[in-house]
Design a protein around this motif. Structure first.
Motif, short mmCIF file in Angstrom:
data_model
loop_
_atom_site.label_atom_id
_atom_site.label_comp_id
_atom_site.label_asym_id
_atom_site.label_seq_id
_atom_site.Cartn_x
_atom_site.Cartn_y
_atom_site.Cartn_z
N PRO A 177 101.32 56.20 -40.43
CA PRO A 177 100.70 55.10 -39.68
C PRO A 177 99.42 55.54 -38.96
CG PRO A 177 103.07 55.06 -39.38
CD PRO A 177 102.75 56.33 -40.11
N LYS A 178 99.40 56.79 -38.48
CA LYS A 178 98.21 57.30 -37.79
C LYS A 178 97.02 57.35 -38.74
CE LYS A 178 96.49 61.22 -35.09
NZ LYS A 178 96.82 62.56 -34.53
N THR A 179 97.27 57.77 -39.99
CA THR A 179 96.19 57.83 -40.98
C THR A 179 95.66 56.44 -41.29
OG1 THR A 179 97.09 59.84 -41.98
CG2 THR A 179 95.57 58.55 -43.32
N VAL A 180 96.56 55.48 -41.43
CA VAL A 180 96.14 54.10 -41.69
C VAL A 180 95.31 53.57 -40.53
CG1 VAL A 180 96.91 51.72 -42.09
CG2 VAL A 180 98.10 53.62 -43.20
N SER A 181 95.72 53.89 -39.32
CA SER A 181 94.96 53.46 -38.14
C SER A 181 93.56 54.08 -38.13
CB SER A 181 95.71 53.84 -36.86
OG SER A 181 96.94 53.13 -36.77
N THR A 182 93.47 55.32 -38.61
CA THR A 182 92.16 55.98 -38.71
C THR A 182 91.28 55.26 -39.72
OG1 THR A 182 93.09 58.13 -38.11
CG2 THR A 182 90.97 58.13 -39.25
N TYR A 183 91.87 54.88 -40.86
CA TYR A 183 91.11 54.12 -41.86
C TYR A 183 90.64 52.78 -41.27
CZ TYR A 183 92.03 57.09 -45.93
OH TYR A 183 92.05 58.12 -46.84
N ARG A 184 91.51 52.15 -40.50
CA ARG A 184 91.15 50.87 -39.89
C ARG A 184 89.93 51.04 -38.98
NH1 ARG A 184 91.89 48.50 -35.02
NH2 ARG A 184 91.95 46.20 -34.99
N THR A 185 89.93 52.11 -38.18
CA THR A 185 88.81 52.38 -37.29
C THR A 185 87.51 52.57 -38.08
OG1 THR A 185 90.27 53.42 -35.67
CG2 THR A 185 87.92 53.93 -35.51
N ARG A 186 87.60 53.30 -39.20
CA ARG A 186 86.43 53.51 -40.05
C ARG A 186 85.92 52.18 -40.61
NH1 ARG A 186 88.46 58.33 -44.02
NH2 ARG A 186 88.85 59.96 -42.47
N LEU A 187 86.86 51.35 -41.04
CA LEU A 187 86.48 50.07 -41.64
C LEU A 187 85.77 49.17 -40.63
CD1 LEU A 187 89.72 49.42 -43.71
CD2 LEU A 187 87.43 49.79 -44.65
N LEU A 191 81.98 48.11 -41.55
CA LEU A 191 81.76 46.70 -41.89
C LEU A 191 81.25 45.90 -40.69
CD1 LEU A 191 84.90 46.03 -44.14
CD2 LEU A 191 82.61 46.77 -44.82
N GLY A 192 81.07 46.56 -39.56
CA GLY A 192 80.55 45.88 -38.39
C GLY A 192 81.50 44.84 -37.84
N ALA A 193 82.80 45.11 -37.95
CA ALA A 193 83.82 44.17 -37.47
C ALA A 193 84.44 44.68 -36.17
CB ALA A 193 84.90 43.98 -38.52
N LYS A 194 85.06 43.76 -35.43
CA LYS A 194 85.67 44.12 -34.16
C LYS A 194 87.18 43.93 -34.15
CE LYS A 194 81.50 42.99 -31.52
NZ LYS A 194 80.91 42.14 -30.45
N SER A 195 87.72 43.30 -35.18
CA SER A 195 89.16 43.01 -35.20
C SER A 195 89.63 42.82 -36.63
CB SER A 195 89.44 41.73 -34.40
OG SER A 195 88.83 40.61 -35.04
N ASN A 196 90.96 42.75 -36.80
CA ASN A 196 91.53 42.48 -38.12
C ASN A 196 91.11 41.09 -38.60
OD1 ASN A 196 92.75 44.94 -37.91
ND2 ASN A 196 94.85 44.19 -38.16
N ALA A 197 90.98 40.16 -37.67
CA ALA A 197 90.57 38.81 -38.06
C ALA A 197 89.18 38.82 -38.69
CB ALA A 197 90.59 37.89 -36.84
N GLU A 198 88.30 39.65 -38.16
CA GLU A 198 86.95 39.74 -38.73
C GLU A 198 86.97 40.46 -40.07
OE1 GLU A 198 83.94 41.16 -36.10
OE2 GLU A 198 84.42 39.70 -34.54
N LEU A 199 87.89 41.42 -40.23
CA LEU A 199 88.05 42.06 -41.54
C LEU A 199 88.52 41.03 -42.57
CD1 LEU A 199 89.75 45.48 -40.66
CD2 LEU A 199 87.36 45.08 -41.28
N THR A 200 89.44 40.17 -42.16
CA THR A 200 89.94 39.12 -43.05
C THR A 200 88.81 38.17 -43.43
OG1 THR A 200 92.17 39.22 -42.11
CG2 THR A 200 91.56 37.19 -43.27
N HIS A 201 88.02 37.79 -42.46
CA HIS A 201 86.89 36.89 -42.73
C HIS A 201 85.92 37.53 -43.73
CE1 HIS A 201 83.83 33.83 -42.04
NE2 HIS A 201 82.95 34.81 -41.83
N TYR A 202 85.64 38.82 -43.53
CA TYR A 202 84.75 39.54 -44.44
C TYR A 202 85.32 39.55 -45.85
CZ TYR A 202 81.90 43.24 -46.50
OH TYR A 202 81.06 43.95 -47.32
N ALA A 203 86.61 39.91 -45.97
CA ALA A 203 87.23 40.01 -47.29
C ALA A 203 87.27 38.67 -48.00
CB ALA A 203 88.64 40.58 -47.14
N LEU A 204 87.54 37.60 -47.28
CA LEU A 204 87.55 36.27 -47.88
C LEU A 204 86.15 35.86 -48.32
CD1 LEU A 204 89.96 34.39 -45.43
CD2 LEU A 204 90.37 34.81 -47.86
N ARG A 205 85.18 36.16 -47.49
CA ARG A 205 83.79 35.78 -47.80
C ARG A 205 83.30 36.46 -49.06
NH1 ARG A 205 79.27 38.03 -45.19
NH2 ARG A 205 80.70 38.85 -43.62
N HIS A 206 83.78 37.69 -49.32
CA HIS A 206 83.34 38.44 -50.49
C HIS A 206 84.33 38.36 -51.66
CE1 HIS A 206 79.75 40.29 -48.73
NE2 HIS A 206 80.42 40.33 -47.60
#
Length: 214
Positions: A177-187, A191-206
Motif C-alpha cells: 500500500p505504501k508503494t501505491v501511495s507513492t505512485y499516487r503522489t507522483r501522479l 498530471l497537475g491534479a490535487k485529488s483522486n477526483a481530479e485524476l478521475t476527471h483527467y482519465a475520463l477526459r482522455h
C-alpha cells in the motif's frame, strides 16, 4: 491449426469470439479464461499460438499478464483487444511487446486477419493504429502527460481513477500500500491534479477509463 486462447471477463464476448474463430478452417478457440491469472494457469498446461487479451479485466492487470506471457510463453503472440480507441492504449501495448492491438468494434473478418497475421510472427497494425504511430514520431513534446507515464504509473492511474482503493490496487498489482501511495503522489504531481477526483476527471477526459459499466 492456430490455437487461440480467449481472455475476457465477459462470457458473452468470449462466446462471440469463439463463434467467429470457429467458423474458420484454420483457427480454433482452444481455451478461454475470465482473467489473467486463469489464462496463465491454462497456458502452463497446454500450448496456445495466439492469446486474445482484453484490457479491461478486474484483478491482475493486462500489462502484468502480457509481461508474464512473454517471459513464460515467448512463442505465443499476444493480441490486445479493447473497447478503447487506438490512440489511448495501442502505442503503450506495442511498446510493452504486444503483437497487435484491435478495437472490439472492428469487423469479425478483421479479427480473423489479425490472428493470422500475428501467428505468422508479424505485427498487426490497423490503419487507425498506423495513424497513431505516425503521429507519435517527432511529436513527443505535444503528447498528453499520461503518455509519458511509466506502465506501472499508468496502471495505478487507471485503477485510482476507476475508484479502486489503495489496498485493492496493492493486492492486484502485488505491491505494498505504501508503494501505491507513492505512485499516487507522483501522479498528482505529473498530471497537475490535487485529488483522486481530479485524476478521475483527467482519465475520463482522455478516454483512459469507462465508468459506464460496458
Amino acid at each position: 491449426m492456430i490455437r487461440v486462447l480467449i481472455v475476457d471477463d465477459h462470457a458473452v464476448v468470449r462466446e462471440g469470439i469463439k463463434h467467429i474463430v470457429d467458423a474458420t478452417q484454420d483457427i480454433e478457440a482452444a481455451g478461454e479464461a475470465s482473467g489473467g491469472q486463469e489464462a496463465l494457469a491454462l497456458a502452463a498446461k497446454e500450448e496456445f499460438d495466439v492469446v486474445l487479451l482484453d484490457i479491461g479485466m478486474p484483478g491482475r492487470s493486462w500489462l502484468d499478464t502480457l509481461h508474464q506471457f512473454q517471459a513464460e510463453h515467448p512463442r505465443a503472440a499476444v493480441l490486445i483487444l479493447s473497447v478503447h480507441p487506438e490512440e489511448q492504449y495501442a502505442l503503450r501495448a506495442l511498446r510493452a511487446g504486444a503483437a497487435g492491438y484491435l478495437n472490439k468494434a472492428g469487423a469479425p473478418e478483421e479479427l480473423v486477419q489479425a490472428i493470422r497475421t500475428v501467428f505468422r510472427g508479424r505485427k498487426y497494425v490497423t490503419p487507425a493504429l498506423a495513424e497513431v504511430l505516425a503521429g507519435a514520431v517527432g511529436n513527443a513534446g505535444e503528447r498528453p502527460a499520461h503518455e509519458r507515464l511509466s506502465d506501472r504509473e499508468h496502471e495505478v492511474l487507471c485503477m485510482l481513477a476507476s475508484g479502486h482503493p489503495v489496498g485493492k490496487i496493492a493486492e492486484d498489482l502485488c505491491l505494498s500500500p505504501k508503494t501505491v501511495s507513492t505512485y499516487r503522489t507522483r501522479l498528482l504531481l505529473k498530471l497537475g491534479a490535487k485529488s483522486n477526483a481530479e485524476l478521475t476527471h483527467y482519465a475520463l477526459r482522455h478516454g483512459l477509463i469507462d465508468l459506464s459499466g460496458s
